[in-house]
Design a protein around this motif. Structure first.
Motif, short mmCIF file in Angstrom:
data_model
loop_
_atom_site.label_atom_id
_atom_site.label_comp_id
_atom_site.label_asym_id
_atom_site.label_seq_id
_atom_site.Cartn_x
_atom_site.Cartn_y
_atom_site.Cartn_z
N ALA A 255 49.14 52.29 44.85
CA ALA A 255 48.06 51.01 44.63
C ALA A 255 46.24 50.77 45.56
CB ALA A 255 48.53 49.64 45.11
N GLU A 256 45.86 50.51 44.85
CA GLU A 256 44.32 50.89 45.23
C GLU A 256 44.63 49.54 46.05
OE1 GLU A 256 41.69 51.45 42.45
OE2 GLU A 256 42.19 53.75 42.16
N PRO A 257 43.23 49.90 47.23
CA PRO A 257 43.24 48.15 47.83
C PRO A 257 42.12 47.27 47.15
CG PRO A 257 41.88 49.80 49.27
CD PRO A 257 42.59 50.53 48.07
N GLU A 258 42.14 45.72 47.52
CA GLU A 258 41.35 45.31 46.20
C GLU A 258 39.75 45.10 46.52
OE1 GLU A 258 43.51 41.46 47.07
OE2 GLU A 258 44.51 41.90 46.20
N THR A 259 39.55 45.23 46.42
CA THR A 259 37.90 45.36 46.45
C THR A 259 37.00 43.63 45.91
OG1 THR A 259 37.10 46.52 44.03
CG2 THR A 259 38.07 47.52 45.36
N SER A 260 35.74 43.84 45.98
CA SER A 260 35.11 43.00 45.82
C SER A 260 34.20 43.15 44.40
CB SER A 260 34.35 41.97 46.07
OG SER A 260 33.09 43.45 47.26
N ASP A 261 34.67 43.50 43.26
CA ASP A 261 34.22 43.58 42.08
C ASP A 261 33.76 42.76 41.22
OD1 ASP A 261 33.67 46.57 42.88
OD2 ASP A 261 35.53 47.73 41.96
N PRO A 262 32.75 42.77 40.41
CA PRO A 262 32.87 41.04 39.81
C PRO A 262 34.25 41.38 38.46
CG PRO A 262 31.27 42.94 39.70
CD PRO A 262 32.24 43.44 39.72
N VAL A 263 34.83 40.06 38.62
CA VAL A 263 35.93 40.01 38.11
C VAL A 263 35.84 38.97 36.53
CG1 VAL A 263 37.62 40.00 39.88
CG2 VAL A 263 36.53 37.07 39.56
N ALA A 264 36.45 39.37 35.65
CA ALA A 264 36.11 38.24 34.17
C ALA A 264 37.08 37.40 34.69
CB ALA A 264 36.78 38.76 32.80
N LEU A 265 38.59 37.17 35.06
CA LEU A 265 39.09 36.41 35.25
C LEU A 265 39.78 35.98 36.29
CD1 LEU A 265 41.39 34.07 33.41
CD2 LEU A 265 42.23 35.93 33.22
N GLU A 266 40.12 34.87 37.15
CA GLU A 266 40.43 34.50 38.23
C GLU A 266 41.61 32.90 37.93
OE1 GLU A 266 39.28 35.03 43.22
OE2 GLU A 266 37.95 34.88 41.66
N VAL A 267 42.31 33.45 38.52
CA VAL A 267 43.51 32.34 38.57
C VAL A 267 43.68 32.22 39.73
CG1 VAL A 267 45.65 31.44 37.30
CG2 VAL A 267 44.03 33.24 36.59
N THR A 268 43.32 30.92 40.23
CA THR A 268 43.99 31.09 41.70
C THR A 268 44.94 29.45 41.65
OG1 THR A 268 41.93 31.80 42.36
CG2 THR A 268 43.02 30.11 44.16
N ASP A 269 46.39 29.81 42.37
CA ASP A 269 46.89 28.47 42.89
C ASP A 269 47.53 27.37 41.31
OD1 ASP A 269 47.50 29.34 45.37
OD2 ASP A 269 45.62 28.06 45.98
N LEU A 270 47.57 28.67 40.26
CA LEU A 270 47.80 27.38 38.76
C LEU A 270 48.90 26.63 39.48
CD1 LEU A 270 46.79 27.16 36.14
CD2 LEU A 270 47.48 29.14 35.80
N VAL A 271 49.01 25.79 38.22
CA VAL A 271 50.70 24.96 38.67
C VAL A 271 49.75 24.26 36.71
CG1 VAL A 271 51.64 22.54 39.05
CG2 VAL A 271 50.83 25.37 40.80
N VAL A 272 51.17 25.04 36.21
CA VAL A 272 51.25 23.90 35.16
C VAL A 272 52.92 23.59 34.72
CG1 VAL A 272 51.11 24.41 32.38
CG2 VAL A 272 49.90 26.20 33.70
N GLN A 273 52.39 22.39 34.48
CA GLN A 273 53.88 20.95 34.53
C GLN A 273 53.73 20.21 33.54
OE1 GLN A 273 55.31 19.40 38.24
NE2 GLN A 273 55.52 18.03 37.22
N TYR A 274 54.78 20.11 32.60
CA TYR A 274 55.28 19.42 31.53
C TYR A 274 55.68 18.22 31.99
CZ TYR A 274 53.81 23.30 29.23
OH TYR A 274 52.97 24.43 28.25
N ASN A 275 55.63 17.17 32.06
CA ASN A 275 55.82 15.97 32.10
C ASN A 275 56.12 15.29 30.89
OD1 ASN A 275 54.39 16.03 34.84
ND2 ASN A 275 52.52 14.63 34.14
#
Length: 588
Positions: A310-330
């Motif tokens: 696995a290659e180390p993470e780089t700071s290349d531009p990203v098209a999609l960034e998902v951060t700490d996503l929570v999806v809850q159905y009430n």
């Protein structure tokens, strides 16, 4: 219809068509005299020279022509071929549940020496479901949504045993559900189909087929669209039932890995004809017919190469960034909601393909839906480019959706049946009010059709006039209509034949390389994910359990869950599948 040469082989070479000689490669319970591993018993079920026509508005169409196959006691016979090859029609002919427009013109369907093609309806009712049972592909349409699972299986039993009491029938239902691996069967039998998962519903359909203790089971695509682990459980269940009860199975599928895992002999069909019949190992090792070789060549397979670190993470531009996503159905203010996605973070670099894999319920499709606004973002963030989707409302949200497109799993239900292909592809252009003249819009639709390798003249056709693979190409063209930065592909090839899947994947790869869009590719087919993706994210229970370079993760998994996914995926090699089964038995 072209005249195909039929080839019948065993591991020792060609034999004459019509011979009942077979070579068994499993510990099946076939009875009769044997010589060097070969059985010479009469077949339990034999289809001989079956020819069938269907009436259409354009006239009669030949669906089956001189189809012949045999199933011996305790044997699993696989039938493979593309959509339209006649696999399912052959199965329906055996049970005489053909559509009213179909008519058998010739041939015989012999069961224990009796020709089912000439049997009366009363005689067939004694055979159908009692001696020969069927497991259908779509468990949701097989099961009645408003009747409990137990009541449906009970009905299947009482039809053939009307004098049996309700108490005896219910006890047998619970016993049968337990045999197919349903936990707490007495209570689960009271539940309805929507309360069971896909794998459990398929077990219920198998239980319905087994409750009358049949001699033959016809399984028509019993694992299509199931996750690899659930698929492995269903196949192991069918194999265990065969070994324990000595029944015969006619297995219809387009998945060559499933055939390699299950079948003793294989029948290959093309355009309503049998083009090759062979013992399983012989067919995979040395296919005789060009069409069989084409099917095997079309199967995506793992590279088998050394995993790339696995290659180390780089700071290349990203098209999609998902951060700490929570999806809850009430559910309601009184009841705690269901958390489908729980703290997931990953990114898709610009111009790359990232695979998202996991079992049903892992949250992979929910993430795809959240990105395109079809599921709520309870917490965390989703950024497409520089835009945080959670903060968008109304017109701003609609405008942002022009930056990404989605290819759905089922093209038949995602395309409007009342709109032409051209109108379906142009729909995003109209919905997002692109300033284009009608001539410019038509030119864009023609350009998109050409990009997915479909004729421009098809703009006036309707979805039902296209095959599944062609409809999926239309779905890709529609998703690309607005030149999106990001494409979400949710199981786009799961229900396609291997050769059709290969063609769609070729188109997808070519477009991705030429247009350079980024893609989140959601799939349970690990070989396809390894083929297309640079990196992969593995989900379990709404959380990430492993991530990294796709080749490294899928060839050298570091977690037990990923290892289980990889080991459950069937491969088109009978020897490897047999070694897996022996290893599983040894370790368990």
């Amino acid at each position: 219809m072209t005249d195909e040469k039929t080839t019948t082989t065993t591991s020792d070479g060609p034999i004459m068509n019509g011979s009942t000689t077979i070579r068994s490669t499993t510990d099946s319970t076939s009875s009769g005299s044997t010589t060097d591993g070969q059985t010479t018993t009469n077949p339990l079920l034999a289809v001989r020279d079956l020819t069938l026509d269907i009436r259409t508005p354009q006239g009669k169409a030949r669906i089956l022509e001189d189809v012949s196959l045999e199933v011996h006691e305790g044997e699993i016979v696989g039938v493979v071929g593309e959509s339209g090859s006649g696999k399912s029609m052959t199965a329906l002919s055996v049970l005489r549940i053909l559509p009213p427009t179909a008519s058998i013109l010739g041939g015989h369907i012999e069961f224990e020496g009796v020709d089912l093609a000439t049997l009366s309806q009363g005689g067939m009712r004694k055979i159908r479901g009692r001696r020969i049972a069927m497991v259908f592909q779509d468990h949701m349409t097989t099961l009645d949504p408003v009747i409990s699972i137990g009541a449906q299986i009970e009905e299947a039993y009482l039809i053939h045993h009307p004098r049996a009491g309700r108490a005896k029938a219910r006890a047998l239902v619970v016993e049968t559900l337990e045999r197919v691996g349903v936990p707490d069967a007495a209570e689960r039998a009271k539940q309805y189909p929507h309360q069971w998962s896909g794998g459990m519903r398929q077990r219920a359909v198998i239980a319905m087929a087994l409750v009358n203790d049949p001699d033959v089971i016809i399984a028509d695509e019993p694992t299509t669209a199931l996750d690899v682990t659930i698929q492995a459980e269903i196949l192991a269940l069918l194999r265990a039932i065969r070994d324990r009860r000595g029944l015969s199975i006619l297995l219809i599928t387009h998945d060559m890995g499933v055939i390699a895992d299950m079948a003793d002999r294989i029948v290959v069909m093309k355009e309503g004809r049998v083009v090759e019949t062979a013992e399983s190992h012989a067919l995979f090792a040395s296919p005789q017919h060009p069409y069989t070789r084409k099917l095997l060549d079309a199967v995506p397979q793992p590279t088998g190469e050394e995993p790339v670190p696995a290659e180390p993470e780089t700071s290349d531009p990203v098209a999609l960034e998902v951060t700490d996503l929570v999806v809850q159905y009430n559910r309601s203010w009184r009841r705690q909601g269901f958390r489908a996605v729980d703290g997931v973070s990953f990114s898709v670099p610009e111009g790359s393909v990232v695979g998202l894999v996991g079992e049903s319920g892992s949250g992979k499709s929910t993430i795809g839906k959240a990105i395109v606004g079809l599921a709520p973002i309870t917490a965390g963030s989703i950024r497409v480019g520089d835009v945080d989707l959670k903060d968008l409302r109304g017109g701003a949200a609609r405008r942002s959706r022009a930056n990404y497109g989605m290819v759905f799993q089922d093209p038949a239900s995602s395309l409007n049946p009342r709109m032409t292909i051209g109108q379906c592809i142009a729909e995003p252009l109209v919905a997002h009010r692109r300033e284009m003249t009608k001539a410019e819009r038509k030119a864009r639709v023609v350009e998109l059709l050409e990009q997915v390798q479909l004729p421009a003249a098809w703009v006036t056709r309707f979805p039902h006039e296209l095959s599944g693979g062609q409809r999926q190409r239309v779905g890709i063209a529609r998703a690309l209509a607005l030149d999106p930065e990001l494409l979400i592909a949710d199981e786009p090839t799961s229900a396609l034949d291997v050769s059709v899947q290969a063609a769609v994947l070729d188109v997808f790869q070519d477009l991705q390389q030429r247009l350079g869009f980024s893609c989140l590719f959601i799939s349970h087919d690990l070989a396809v994910v390894e083929l297309l993706s640079e990196s992969v994210v593995v989900l379990q229970g709404g959380q990430i359990v492993e991530r990294g370079n796709a080749q490294a993760v899928l060839n050298d998994p570091q977690t037990d869950y990923t290892r289980r996914l990889v080991e459950a995926a069937p491969v088109p090699d009978p020897e490897r599948q047999r070694d897996r089964q022996l290893t599983h038995v040894t370790t368990h």
